[in-house]
Scaffold this motif. Sequence first.
Motif, mmCIF file in Angstrom:
data_model
loop_
_atom_site.group_PDB
_atom_site.id
_atom_site.type_symbol
_atom_site.label_atom_id
_atom_site.label_comp_id
_atom_site.label_asym_id
_atom_site.label_seq_id
_atom_site.Cartn_x
_atom_site.Cartn_y
_atom_site.Cartn_z
ATOM 1 N N ALA A 229 0.837 -1.206 0.000
ATOM 2 C CA ALA A 229 0.000 0.000 0.000
ATOM 3 C C ALA A 229 0.869 1.252 0.000
ATOM 4 O O ALA A 229 0.564 2.240 -0.685
ATOM 5 N N LEU A 230 1.965 1.215 0.755
ATOM 6 C CA LEU A 230 2.878 2.358 0.793
ATOM 7 C C LEU A 230 3.460 2.622 -0.594
ATOM 8 O O LEU A 230 3.491 3.770 -1.056
ATOM 9 N N LYS A 231 3.902 1.565 -1.270
ATOM 10 C CA LYS A 231 4.474 1.740 -2.605
ATOM 11 C C LYS A 231 3.420 2.281 -3.580
ATOM 12 O O LYS A 231 3.732 3.092 -4.452
ATOM 13 N N SER A 232 2.182 1.816 -3.418
ATOM 14 C CA SER A 232 1.105 2.296 -4.298
ATOM 15 C C SER A 232 0.861 3.785 -4.108
ATOM 16 O O SER A 232 0.673 4.532 -5.080
ATOM 17 N N ILE A 233 0.863 4.230 -2.856
ATOM 18 C CA ILE A 233 0.652 5.653 -2.583
ATOM 19 C C ILE A 233 1.794 6.481 -3.153
ATOM 20 O O ILE A 233 1.588 7.561 -3.723
ATOM 21 N N GLU A 234 3.022 5.971 -3.003
ATOM 22 C CA GLU A 234 4.168 6.700 -3.556
ATOM 23 C C GLU A 234 4.056 6.842 -5.074
ATOM 24 O O GLU A 234 4.561 7.814 -5.648
ATOM 25 N N ASN A 235 3.362 5.896 -5.711
ATOM 26 C CA ASN A 235 3.148 5.959 -7.154
ATOM 27 C C ASN A 235 1.797 6.575 -7.531
ATOM 28 O O ASN A 235 1.378 6.518 -8.691
ATOM 29 N N LYS A 236 1.129 7.155 -6.511
ATOM 30 C CA LYS A 236 -0.180 7.792 -6.709
ATOM 31 C C LYS A 236 -1.248 6.818 -7.198
ATOM 32 O O LYS A 236 -2.199 7.205 -7.874
ATOM 33 N N GLU A 237 -1.074 5.539 -6.865
ATOM 34 C CA GLU A 237 -2.068 4.518 -7.230
ATOM 35 C C GLU A 237 -3.017 4.331 -6.039
ATOM 36 O O GLU A 237 -2.927 3.360 -5.271
ATOM 37 N N TRP A 238 -3.922 5.274 -5.876
ATOM 38 C CA TRP A 238 -4.743 5.353 -4.667
ATOM 39 C C TRP A 238 -5.699 4.168 -4.534
ATOM 40 O O TRP A 238 -5.889 3.635 -3.440
ATOM 41 N N SER A 239 -6.273 3.745 -5.624
ATOM 42 C CA SER A 239 -7.217 2.622 -5.578
ATOM 43 C C SER A 239 -6.513 1.335 -5.142
ATOM 44 O O SER A 239 -7.023 0.583 -4.303
ATOM 45 N N ILE A 281 -6.742 7.801 2.211
ATOM 46 C CA ILE A 281 -6.424 7.368 0.844
ATOM 47 C C ILE A 281 -7.505 7.846 -0.121
ATOM 48 O O ILE A 281 -7.205 8.311 -1.236
ATOM 49 N N ASP A 282 -8.772 7.759 0.303
ATOM 50 C CA ASP A 282 -9.866 8.257 -0.535
ATOM 51 C C ASP A 282 -9.699 9.744 -0.838
ATOM 52 O O ASP A 282 -10.036 10.224 -1.929
ATOM 53 N N GLU A 283 -9.155 10.464 0.150
ATOM 54 C CA GLU A 283 -8.959 11.904 -0.015
ATOM 55 C C GLU A 283 -7.603 12.222 -0.660
ATOM 56 O O GLU A 283 -7.234 13.394 -0.807
ATOM 57 N N LYS A 284 -6.870 11.133 -1.019
ATOM 58 C CA LYS A 284 -5.566 11.255 -1.696
ATOM 59 C C LYS A 284 -4.578 12.146 -0.921
ATOM 60 O O LYS A 284 -3.916 13.019 -1.478
ATOM 61 N N LYS A 289 0.927 8.129 4.117
ATOM 62 C CA LYS A 289 2.178 7.364 4.180
ATOM 63 C C LYS A 289 2.657 7.225 5.625
ATOM 64 O O LYS A 289 3.147 6.163 6.024
ATOM 65 N N THR A 290 2.508 8.293 6.406
ATOM 66 C CA THR A 290 2.928 8.239 7.810
ATOM 67 C C THR A 290 2.118 7.207 8.574
ATOM 68 O O THR A 290 2.656 6.454 9.393
ATOM 69 N N ASP A 291 0.817 7.150 8.310
ATOM 70 C CA ASP A 291 -0.055 6.183 8.978
ATOM 71 C C ASP A 291 0.306 4.754 8.591
ATOM 72 O O ASP A 291 0.295 3.846 9.424
ATOM 73 N N ILE A 292 0.623 4.553 7.318
ATOM 74 C CA ILE A 292 0.990 3.217 6.849
ATOM 75 C C ILE A 292 2.252 2.731 7.554
ATOM 76 O O ILE A 292 2.322 1.585 8.027
#
Length: 303
Positions: A229-239, A281-284, A289-292
């Motif tokens: 999930a962290l890697k996805s957020i770093e790549n802006k892959e929110w879904s 994550i829904d709010e992008k 990332k800190t929470d993850i």
Amino acid sequence: MTSRRLWLYIPLICASVLCSGVLSVEQALADETITSDIKIAPKKKLTDNEFRALSEAAGRILTHVHLARRDIRKKDIDAAKGHVEKSLTLVKIIENSAPTYEVVAKIKSGDITYEDRRVVEQLVVPIFAELDQTEYVLQPIKQAKKESAAQATAKNSSVPVDMDFVFTKASLDVGETKLDLLKAAQALEAKDAEAANQSLADIQNRLVIFEYDEWDAPVVRARSYVWEALKSIENKEWSGAKNYVTEASEAIKSLTERGGKEVSEKVKALSEQMSALTKKIDEKKDSAKTDIISIWDKLTKGM
């Protein structure tokens, strides 16, 4: 003696026997032939960030060990030397930062007393494969162990060998690894590629410790999902990030069926933290990332 008198004496007899037994036990305890008192107190603790960095350093040692063995096979001794030197640098970093404990021991028997007080380093370092985002750090280790097991079986067909290496925990004995790295460095200086390769293989085969605990399996799955999930957020892959968090939440729910009240409360608290994370994550929000990372840190410590 009448039966009535007999019943009056029975309680007195029992009480006398009981007191005698208690005194005997107390006397036995007082006359123990050996006693021990060992106390362990942490002297240096790590923050969560330091703990992750320590694990990454141990993982990088294994990466360089694998690359050094590959260079030896290619007969590139200079390149192998470079990887061994980098591994030794990482060992020094770990020695400089590892948690330390003061151990005070006192063991006594009669008039003979043993006492020892010393500070020890925790040099068996856990390795979390998901922290290595560019290389599969444990894959070469598993392969090396399989090859070693196959060789042992070829020499002695009666040796039982498990070729799957299923595990929930992996760790590296950095203290012993240092000794093998120094041997490898000396062998490479002497142009003894075979001896160097053997010392490096010893690290992979003997000093990487795999353990399996069924209780840890859901936590390991959750941990892996959280890091994805962290890697996805770093790549802006929110879904994708949201899906991974959902999978992680489902993974730890199975623990409530195995543990008691305390485990259920921890699972509930972590599930609530994951629910709050999915909203971010829904709010992008990048703050997700800190929470993850916070959730991952809790999972590495058993929640």
